[in-house]
Design an enzyme around this catalytic site. Structure first.
Site, PDB file in Angstrom:
ATOM      1  CG  ASN A   7      -1.802   1.172   1.319  1.00 29.91           C
ATOM      2  OD1 ASN A   7      -1.378   2.291   1.043  1.00 29.91           O
ATOM      3  ND2 ASN A   7      -3.044   0.964   1.698  1.00 29.91           N
ATOM      4  CG  ASP A   9      -2.973   4.717   0.641  1.00 31.36           C
ATOM      5  OD1 ASP A   9      -3.048   4.581  -0.594  1.00 31.36           O
ATOM      6  OD2 ASP A   9      -3.812   4.249   1.437  1.00 31.36           O
ATOM      7  CG  HIS A  10       1.049   6.435   4.710  1.00 27.44           C
ATOM      8  ND1 HIS A  10       0.063   7.395   4.825  1.00 27.44           N
ATOM      9  CD2 HIS A  10       0.613   5.367   5.411  1.00 27.44           C
ATOM     10  CE1 HIS A  10      -0.902   6.924   5.587  1.00 27.44           C
ATOM     11  NE2 HIS A  10      -0.610   5.698   5.943  1.00 27.44           N
ATOM     12  NE  ARG A  18       7.364  21.647   2.584  1.00 28.84           N
ATOM     13  CZ  ARG A  18       8.638  21.923   2.441  1.00 28.84           C
ATOM     14  NH1 ARG A  18       9.157  22.041   1.251  1.00 28.84           N
ATOM     15  NH2 ARG A  18       9.386  22.078   3.493  1.00 28.84           N
ATOM     16  CG  HIS A  43      -8.116   4.215   1.143  1.00 28.08           C
ATOM     17  ND1 HIS A  43      -8.273   4.035   2.492  1.00 28.08           N
ATOM     18  CD2 HIS A  43      -9.334   4.610   0.680  1.00 28.08           C
ATOM     19  CE1 HIS A  43      -9.530   4.308   2.829  1.00 28.08           C
ATOM     20  NE2 HIS A  43     -10.193   4.678   1.745  1.00 28.08           N
ATOM     21  NE  ARG A  45      -9.058   8.533   4.268  1.00 23.74           N
ATOM     22  CZ  ARG A  45      -9.209   7.615   5.230  1.00 23.74           C
ATOM     23  NH1 ARG A  45      -8.397   6.604   5.321  1.00 23.74           N
ATOM     24  NH2 ARG A  45     -10.166   7.746   6.111  1.00 23.74           N
ATOM     25  NE  ARG A  49      -7.273  11.553   5.359  1.00 22.62           N
ATOM     26  CZ  ARG A  49      -7.696  10.918   6.461  1.00 22.62           C
ATOM     27  NH1 ARG A  49      -6.866  10.169   7.143  1.00 22.62           N
ATOM     28  NH2 ARG A  49      -8.922  11.050   6.898  1.00 22.62           N
ATOM     29  CG  HIS A  50      -3.367   9.160   1.285  1.00 23.31           C
ATOM     30  ND1 HIS A  50      -4.243   8.434   0.515  1.00 23.31           N
ATOM     31  CD2 HIS A  50      -3.541   8.735   2.569  1.00 23.31           C
ATOM     32  CE1 HIS A  50      -4.890   7.596   1.293  1.00 23.31           C
ATOM     33  NE2 HIS A  50      -4.527   7.760   2.547  1.00 23.31           N
ATOM     34  CD  GLU A  70      -7.292   0.017   1.551  1.00 26.75           C
ATOM     35  OE1 GLU A  70      -7.634   0.997   2.243  1.00 26.75           O
ATOM     36  OE2 GLU A  70      -6.258  -0.601   1.721  1.00 26.75           O
ATOM     37  CB  THR A 100      -5.296   4.500   9.383  1.00 19.64           C
ATOM     38  OG1 THR A 100      -5.259   3.415   8.447  1.00 19.64           O
ATOM     39  CG2 THR A 100      -5.289   3.927  10.791  1.00 19.64           C
ATOM     40  CB  THR A 101      -9.178   1.618   7.380  1.00 17.89           C
ATOM     41  OG1 THR A 101      -8.755   2.214   6.158  1.00 17.89           O
ATOM     42  CG2 THR A 101     -10.521   0.971   7.191  1.00 17.89           C
ATOM     43  CD  GLU A 151      -7.112  -6.071   3.212  1.00 19.44           C
ATOM     44  OE1 GLU A 151      -7.447  -5.645   2.086  1.00 19.44           O
ATOM     45  OE2 GLU A 151      -6.304  -5.482   3.956  1.00 19.44           O
ATOM     46  CG  HIS A 191      -5.342  -1.765   9.288  1.00 19.37           C
ATOM     47  ND1 HIS A 191      -5.002  -1.179  10.475  1.00 19.37           N
ATOM     48  CD2 HIS A 191      -5.775  -0.787   8.480  1.00 19.37           C
ATOM     49  CE1 HIS A 191      -5.247   0.114  10.383  1.00 19.37           C
ATOM     50  NE2 HIS A 191      -5.711   0.389   9.181  1.00 19.37           N
ATOM     51  N   GLY A 192      -1.864  -2.703   9.908  1.00 19.19           N
ATOM     52  CA  GLY A 192      -1.000  -2.637  11.084  1.00 19.19           C
ATOM     53  C   GLY A 192       0.107  -3.679  11.106  1.00 19.19           C
ATOM     54  N   GLY A 213       1.355  -1.392   4.288  1.00 22.27           N
ATOM     55  CA  GLY A 213       1.710  -0.055   3.832  1.00 22.27           C
ATOM     56  C   GLY A 213       2.636   0.691   4.763  1.00 22.27           C
ATOM     57  CG  HIS A 214       2.464   3.444   8.831  1.00 21.83           C
ATOM     58  ND1 HIS A 214       3.207   3.191   9.956  1.00 21.83           N
ATOM     59  CD2 HIS A 214       2.411   4.787   8.709  1.00 21.83           C
ATOM     60  CE1 HIS A 214       3.569   4.335  10.491  1.00 21.83           C
ATOM     61  NE2 HIS A 214       3.106   5.324   9.765  1.00 21.83           N
TER      62      HIS A 214
END
Ligand code: PXP
Length: 244
Positions: A7, A9-10, A18, A43, A45, A49-50, A70, A100-101, A151, A191-192, A213-214
């Site tokens: 993922n 996204d980040h 920026r 994702h 959203r 936001r990303h 997503e 986050t979700t 999932e 997730h996580g 992802g993160h």
């Protein structure tokens, strides 16, 4: 062996800090594929936001593995998915104020609507995955709705601080994965998940794909930091000795 889907996204979160053009999530996606990712997850959203709509369109053109979109189960998003045609859509709950979700979709509650969307995605040749808590009622409901995948949310498992806390959360994942498989659903999880806690989930034979992802983006920032600084320092050092 479970396939890793990254993922990204980040990567876009850093760019949006920026509102500029770097780091580009599309470049990141290609590097993930070079590194062995078997899929790319983004994702889109509602508040953008990303990941932006343009990212999604370009990713659709360049991702060679599997593009998993997503998104919230809303008409706006369903329309976008039917236009962009990712390989897979994963429906997630979404609240604007969340970081986050925050857990799985209540499939049992929104059965009718989700059944309608499942039909649309099936006709369009897009696989449907539902992000759910590892709960037998949600697994049953996902089967009823006609999704191809669930999932399983590994959030509570990942947040557990002690082995005592983690064990029952893990058992819920195991039981839900088995139940889903018996019903003919394919099973993903995420997730996580981190470099420390991923192993027991990756070992589950029912799990086909892990969405992470993160933790990967975080590690990429740190493993890349030394080289990035060295490259900038070299440019600065050489600047006074170089003609324009
Ligand atoms: N799966 C789903 C459904 C998610 O919403 C997310 C977060 O966007 C992930 C997996 C990845 O979670 P993490 O960034 O914590 O690895």
């Amino acid at each position: 062996m479970a396939r890793l889907c990254v993922n990204i996204d980040h990567v876009a979160t850093v760019r949006q800090a920026r509102r500029t053009v770097e780091p580009d999530p599309v470049t990141a996606a290609l590097l993930c594929e070079l590194g062995g990712a078997r899929g790319i997850t983004v994702h889109l959203r509602e508040d953008r936001r990303h990941i932006q709509d343009r990212d999604l369109q370009i990713l659709r053109q360049v991702v060679r593995t599997k593009l998993n979109l997503e998104m919230a189960a809303t008409q706006e998003m369903v329309k976008i998915a039917l236009l962009v045609k990712p390989d897979q859509v994963t429906l997630v709950p979404e609240r604007r104020e969340e970081v986050t979700t925050e857990g799985g979709l209540d499939v049992a509650l929104y059965r009718q609507q989700l059944q309608k969307y499942a039909g649309l995605f099936r006709e369009a040749g897009i696989s449907l995955s539902l992000f759910i808590d590892p709960d037998p009622d949600q697994v049953q409901a996902a089967h009823f709705v006609g999704a191809q995948y669930v999932e399983l949310c590994t959030g509570p498992y990942s947040l557990a601080r002690t082995e005592l806390e983690r064990k029952p959360k893990y058992e819920m994942l195991v039981n839900s994965a088995r139940m889903a498989k018996k019903l003919g659903l394919r099973v993903n999880a995420g997730h996580g998940l981190t470099y420390e806690n991923v192993r027991p989930v990756a070992a589950l034979e029912e799990v086909e794909e892990l969405n992470i992802g993160h933790s990967i983006v975080s590690r990429a920032i740190l493993t890349g930091m030394e080289r990035a600084v060295r490259e900038m320092a070299d440019i600065i050092r050489q600047a006074r000795h170089e003609p324009d």
